[in-house]
Design a protein around this motif. Structure first.
Motif, PDB file in Angstrom:
ATOM      1  N   VAL A   1      15.269  45.962  50.973  1.00 23.58           N
ATOM      2  CA  VAL A   1      16.536  45.276  51.263  1.00 23.58           C
ATOM      3  C   VAL A   1      16.311  44.007  52.078  1.00 23.58           C
ATOM      4  N   THR A   2      15.408  44.062  53.052  1.00 16.28           N
ATOM      5  CA  THR A   2      15.192  42.891  53.911  1.00 16.28           C
ATOM      6  C   THR A   2      14.395  41.791  53.221  1.00 16.28           C
ATOM      7  N   LEU A   3      13.518  42.156  52.302  1.00  8.62           N
ATOM      8  CA  LEU A   3      12.693  41.133  51.644  1.00  8.62           C
ATOM      9  C   LEU A   3      13.356  40.527  50.406  1.00  8.62           C
ATOM     10  N   TYR A   4      14.232  41.283  49.772  1.00 10.59           N
ATOM     11  CA  TYR A   4      14.817  40.798  48.523  1.00 10.59           C
ATOM     12  C   TYR A   4      15.504  39.436  48.657  1.00 10.59           C
ATOM     13  N   PRO A   5      16.334  39.196  49.685  1.00 10.49           N
ATOM     14  CA  PRO A   5      16.982  37.879  49.783  1.00 10.49           C
ATOM     15  C   PRO A   5      15.992  36.718  49.910  1.00 10.49           C
ATOM     16  N   VAL A   6      14.794  37.009  50.431  1.00  9.79           N
ATOM     17  CA  VAL A   6      13.776  35.964  50.587  1.00  9.79           C
ATOM     18  C   VAL A   6      13.015  35.746  49.287  1.00  9.79           C
ATOM     19  N   VAL A   7      12.524  36.834  48.697  1.00  7.65           N
ATOM     20  CA  VAL A   7      11.644  36.685  47.539  1.00  7.65           C
ATOM     21  C   VAL A   7      12.403  36.336  46.261  1.00  7.65           C
ATOM     22  N   LYS A   8      13.715  36.602  46.221  1.00  7.82           N
ATOM     23  CA  LYS A   8      14.453  36.251  45.006  1.00  7.82           C
ATOM     24  C   LYS A   8      14.517  34.733  44.819  1.00  7.82           C
ATOM     25  N   ARG A   9      14.317  33.979  45.899  1.00  9.03           N
ATOM     26  CA  ARG A   9      14.289  32.519  45.791  1.00  9.03           C
ATOM     27  C   ARG A   9      13.016  32.037  45.107  1.00  9.03           C
ATOM     28  N   GLN A  10      12.001  32.902  45.081  1.00  4.29           N
ATOM     29  CA  GLN A  10      10.740  32.532  44.445  1.00  4.29           C
ATOM     30  C   GLN A  10      10.795  32.820  42.939  1.00  4.29           C
ATOM     31  N   HIS A  11      11.271  34.005  42.588  1.00  9.26           N
ATOM     32  CA  HIS A  11      11.401  34.372  41.170  1.00  9.26           C
ATOM     33  C   HIS A  11      12.360  35.552  41.111  1.00  9.26           C
ATOM     34  N   HIS A  12      13.570  35.308  40.621  1.00 13.45           N
ATOM     35  CA  HIS A  12      14.623  36.319  40.718  1.00 13.45           C
ATOM     36  C   HIS A  12      14.273  37.600  39.969  1.00 13.45           C
ATOM     37  N   SER A  13      13.745  37.487  38.763  1.00 12.84           N
ATOM     38  CA  SER A  13      13.467  38.676  37.951  1.00 12.84           C
ATOM     39  C   SER A  13      12.378  39.543  38.580  1.00 12.84           C
ATOM     40  N   ILE A  14      11.305  38.912  39.049  1.00 14.57           N
ATOM     41  CA  ILE A  14      10.219  39.670  39.671  1.00 14.57           C
ATOM     42  C   ILE A  14      10.694  40.292  40.976  1.00 14.57           C
ATOM     43  N   ALA A  15      11.506  39.546  41.727  1.00 14.62           N
ATOM     44  CA  ALA A  15      12.043  40.084  42.978  1.00 14.62           C
ATOM     45  C   ALA A  15      12.921  41.301  42.702  1.00 14.62           C
ATOM     46  N   LEU A  16      13.701  41.250  41.633  1.00 14.94           N
ATOM     47  CA  LEU A  16      14.540  42.389  41.264  1.00 14.94           C
ATOM     48  C   LEU A  16      13.671  43.570  40.842  1.00 14.94           C
ATOM     49  N   GLY A  17      12.579  43.282  40.144  1.00 11.61           N
ATOM     50  CA  GLY A  17      11.642  44.337  39.782  1.00 11.61           C
ATOM     51  C   GLY A  17      11.038  44.998  41.002  1.00 11.61           C
ATOM     52  N   TYR A  18      10.717  44.194  42.013  1.00 15.23           N
ATOM     53  CA  TYR A  18      10.182  44.732  43.269  1.00 15.23           C
ATOM     54  C   TYR A  18      11.210  45.636  43.929  1.00 15.23           C
ATOM     55  N   LEU A  19      12.448  45.168  44.006  1.00 14.90           N
ATOM     56  CA  LEU A  19      13.514  45.958  44.634  1.00 14.90           C
ATOM     57  C   LEU A  19      13.685  47.297  43.918  1.00 14.90           C
ATOM     58  N   CYS A  20      13.753  47.275  42.605  1.00 16.23           N
ATOM     59  CA  CYS A  20      13.963  48.505  41.833  1.00 16.23           C
ATOM     60  C   CYS A  20      12.780  49.460  41.968  1.00 16.23           C
ATOM     61  N   SER A  21      11.568  48.912  41.933  1.00 18.45           N
ATOM     62  CA  SER A  21      10.370  49.740  42.059  1.00 18.45           C
ATOM     63  C   SER A  21      10.294  50.391  43.430  1.00 18.45           C
ATOM     64  N   ARG A  22      10.702  49.646  44.442  1.00 14.57           N
ATOM     65  CA  ARG A  22      10.683  50.191  45.811  1.00 14.57           C
ATOM     66  C   ARG A  22      11.725  51.303  45.957  1.00 14.57           C
ATOM     67  N   LEU A  23      12.894  51.105  45.374  1.00 15.64           N
ATOM     68  CA  LEU A  23      13.928  52.136  45.423  1.00 15.64           C
ATOM     69  C   LEU A  23      13.501  53.374  44.631  1.00 15.64           C
ATOM     70  N   LEU A  24      12.805  53.161  43.503  1.00 14.01           N
ATOM     71  CA  LEU A  24      12.283  54.286  42.726  1.00 14.01           C
ATOM     72  C   LEU A  24      11.274  55.075  43.558  1.00 14.01           C
ATOM     73  N   GLU A  25      10.409  54.378  44.262  1.00  8.37           N
ATOM     74  CA  GLU A  25       9.431  55.047  45.129  1.00  8.37           C
ATOM     75  C   GLU A  25      10.140  55.921  46.156  1.00  8.37           C
ATOM     76  N   ALA A  26      11.197  55.391  46.773  1.00 11.83           N
ATOM     77  CA  ALA A  26      11.946  56.153  47.774  1.00 11.83           C
ATOM     78  C   ALA A  26      12.569  57.401  47.157  1.00 11.83           C
ATOM     79  N   ALA A  27      13.132  57.266  45.956  1.00  7.95           N
ATOM     80  CA  ALA A  27      13.766  58.407  45.285  1.00  7.95           C
ATOM     81  C   ALA A  27      12.743  59.499  44.971  1.00  7.95           C
ATOM     82  N   ILE A  28      11.563  59.097  44.522  1.00  5.40           N
ATOM     83  CA  ILE A  28      10.512  60.078  44.205  1.00  5.40           C
ATOM     84  C   ILE A  28      10.072  60.806  45.468  1.00  5.40           C
ATOM     85  N   ILE A  29       9.965  60.085  46.576  1.00  2.00           N
ATOM     86  CA  ILE A  29       9.578  60.710  47.842  1.00  2.00           C
ATOM     87  C   ILE A  29      10.602  61.754  48.263  1.00  2.00           C
TER      88      ILE A  29
END
Length: 231
Positions: free
Chosen positions: A59-87
């Motif tokens: 959540v804290t990094l997404y607003p920063v990294v989406k300025r670099q590449h929105h699609s990849i930043a969204l992929g990072y956010l989703c992958s991180r949330l998936l990791e949390a759900a699996i844990i």
């Protein structure tokens, strides 16, 4: 700085949680024995903090990294949330062993052998979540975030390179574990995890001590910035 603190918390709670889970993960008869429930419950609580920290980094990094590449930043956010759900699934499986031990172990008419089988099955679920969450999902989101950090130069490139190496390496190691080449908690597994561990620790330290480096892409826009760009 906040993202760095969250990353540091993930490392501390992940290691501490795994250590505290030791009795239930290593003893197939834990569910019918004396148990060390307080220790395991403490491990579960720490892993809940781990989940919060994992989501916090996203959540804290997404607003920063989406300025670099929105699609990849969204992929990072989703992958991180998936990791949390699996844990979370892994936490529930371990705590279910504790509940069954407290409610059924030693009770009249309880089939001890069946109870051991159920406990072993729940631990097996945890083991798979430990492989898919802190390995496959972590490797994927580490690679995505490291690419964004390398591309934007928001952090020194040697830190980003650790993530670019560590992400694919831990995914490759998880694949080897899946096909039985070695155990996840082993010498080879630990060696494969070192680069991604170094990536997260060094990133956390840099963000806490220094913060992001100025980046043309991430720099705030405004009248002064517009004038400088026009010049």
């Amino acid at each position: 700085m906040t993202a760095g603190v969250f990353f540091l918390i993930t490392e501390i709670t992940a290691i501490a949680g795994l250590v505290l889970y030791g009795p239930v993960l290593s003893d197939a008869n834990y569910i019918v024995g004396a148990g060390a429930d307080d220790r395991v419950l403490t491990g579960g609580f720490l892993e809940l903090l781990l989940v919060v920290a994992v989501i916090g980094t996203a959540v804290t990094l997404y607003p920063v990294v989406k300025r670099q590449h929105h699609s990849i930043a969204l992929g990072y956010l989703c992958s991180r949330l998936l990791e949390a759900a699996i844990i979370v699934v892994g936490i529930l499986s371990v705590l279910s062993v504790v509940t069954l031990r407290q409610d059924l172990a030693g009770a009249v008419g309880t089939d001890q052998a069946s109870l051991v089988t159920v406990g072993t099955s729940l631990v097996a679920i945890h083991d798979w979540t430990f492989l898919f969450g802190p390995n496959f999902a972590l490797g994927a989101n580490s690679l995505l975030l490291a690419y964004l950090m390398y591309r934007s130069r928001l952090v020194p490139r040697f830190i980003a390179v650790l993530g670019l190496v560590g992400g694919p390496l831990i995914c490759a190691s998880a694949t080897a574990v899946m096909f039985g080449l070695y155990d996840q908690i082993s010498t080879w597994g630990s060696i494969a995890a070192l680069p991604v561990f170094a990536w997260e620790v060094s990133l956390a330290a840099y963000l806490i001590l220094r913060g992001f480096k100025p980046s043309p892409v991430s720099a705030p826009s405004g009248p002064m910035h517009t004038e400088l760009s026009a010049a």
